[in-house]
Design a protein around this motif. Sequence first.
Motif, PDB file in Angstrom:
ATOM      1  N   PRO A  21       0.822  -1.205   0.000  1.00  0.00           N
ATOM      2  CA  PRO A  21       0.000   0.000   0.000  1.00  0.00           C
ATOM      3  C   PRO A  21       0.861   1.263   0.000  1.00  0.00           C
ATOM      4  N   SER A  68      -7.220  -6.518  -1.280  1.00  0.00           N
ATOM      5  CA  SER A  68      -7.663  -5.283  -0.632  1.00  0.00           C
ATOM      6  C   SER A  68      -7.542  -5.376   0.882  1.00  0.00           C
ATOM      7  N   SER A  69      -7.808  -6.552   1.429  1.00  0.00           N
ATOM      8  CA  SER A  69      -7.690  -6.752   2.879  1.00  0.00           C
ATOM      9  C   SER A  69      -6.236  -6.755   3.309  1.00  0.00           C
ATOM     10  N   GLU A  78      -1.915  -1.078   8.559  1.00  0.00           N
ATOM     11  CA  GLU A  78      -2.272  -0.918   9.974  1.00  0.00           C
ATOM     12  C   GLU A  78      -1.218  -1.533  10.886  1.00  0.00           C
ATOM     13  N   LEU A 126      -9.529   4.852   8.860  1.00  0.00           N
ATOM     14  CA  LEU A 126      -8.910   4.420   7.616  1.00  0.00           C
ATOM     15  C   LEU A 126      -9.926   3.987   6.561  1.00  0.00           C
ATOM     16  N   HIS A 127     -11.133   3.706   6.975  1.00  0.00           N
ATOM     17  CA  HIS A 127     -12.139   3.197   6.039  1.00  0.00           C
ATOM     18  C   HIS A 127     -12.341   4.136   4.853  1.00  0.00           C
ATOM     19  N   LYS A 167      -4.732  -3.105   3.455  1.00  0.00           N
ATOM     20  CA  LYS A 167      -5.177  -2.362   4.634  1.00  0.00           C
ATOM     21  C   LYS A 167      -4.560  -2.939   5.908  1.00  0.00           C
ATOM     22  N   PHE A 188      -9.208   3.919   2.436  1.00  0.00           N
ATOM     23  CA  PHE A 188      -9.020   2.663   1.729  1.00  0.00           C
ATOM     24  C   PHE A 188     -10.243   2.217   0.924  1.00  0.00           C
ATOM     25  N   SER A 189     -11.362   2.911   1.086  1.00  0.00           N
ATOM     26  CA  SER A 189     -12.555   2.558   0.317  1.00  0.00           C
ATOM     27  C   SER A 189     -12.774   3.504  -0.862  1.00  0.00           C
ATOM     28  N   GLU A 214      -9.661   1.569  12.402  1.00  0.00           N
ATOM     29  CA  GLU A 214     -10.429   1.021  11.282  1.00  0.00           C
ATOM     30  C   GLU A 214     -11.420   2.051  10.761  1.00  0.00           C
ATOM     31  N   TYR A 234      -3.076   4.849  -2.338  1.00  0.00           N
ATOM     32  CA  TYR A 234      -4.213   5.480  -1.672  1.00  0.00           C
ATOM     33  C   TYR A 234      -3.785   6.904  -1.344  1.00  0.00           C
TER      34      TYR A 234
END
Length: 325
Positions: free
Chosen positions: A149, A200-201, A208, A229-230, A204, A233-234, A226, A263
């Motif tokens: 990332p 994607s998981s 973290e 950051l949502h 993130k 990362f979304s 979370e 990102y």
Amino acid sequence: MPLLAGALRAAAVPGFGRALAAFNFSLALSAQAAWCVVPRRPPLSNSSANCWSCLRPVNMFNSYNVKFYHSKALTSPYPGSHVERCQIPEDKVGWLIEWKDYNPVEYTAMSVLAGPSWADPQIQNPVGRTGLTGRGLLGRWGPNHAADPVVTRWKRDRSGNKIAHPVTGKNILQFVAIKRRDCEEWAIPGGMVDPGEKISSTLKREFEEEALNSLQKSPEEKAELEKQLHKLFSQEHFVVYRGYVDDPRNTDNAWIETEAVNYHDETGETMDNLPLEAGDDAGVVKWVDISEKLELYASHSHFIKLVTEEHGAHWTEHPGPECYE
């Protein structure tokens, strides 16, 4: 079946030579399978030397401890073709036996090369010989998948204005970098994809763990991270690179393939409220100004350059030849 499919893919790599070790059924079917012991047989006559089905059965065991034999895997011609396997002397079957002149035949059926939906694309990795066989530090034969990332923001002054480079006039981009514990090189905070995990998981999770030290946070603190950051990362993101990575852990039989994703926090509102804290494999974490002067781990400098090109940010003070045309 996934392990067997992975072994077959690795075995199909052009120029793999000894990399056909990936086709070792004892490893593909069971991580606990023992290396084969080749029973001694009387010398083969000239007539039987070409009878592949008569060659030595090689004892192996699968995960159910059921014995089977390595004999049909030696048959020639290869099914559906006129391709003959290279002949393997009885005392050269096991992979623990050194055989410097081993030069197996390369073959992939045209029906596979045509690219049907059930077949992997033609793998061109590794790029070339690495001088080392085996898996080194990597767990899987063939490609070992990673995710990197690249979290970026614009460098700003105390008033919140973007800072431009004095020579190029282009705005300076920053990214979150970590200093790896293993080699003490600066890098993108990425890592390996867990079995069954979506890319994607992984992206993130690795950010973290390495840049925010989430593994040491309380459940409440982690939930807050979370939540913050949502949004980042979304949102819409830029896939920087997919494919082979020039990594020091690569061998002839195992290598890193990654997906690097950018990102970008355009306003800085998200990342400014997240205190960076090194964790997991990271010894240090910080925001780093991006330029050609960066010396990063593996192929990471190349990924960062692609990000600056995407955003039109500063990279080099030295214009390319095209600027003089």
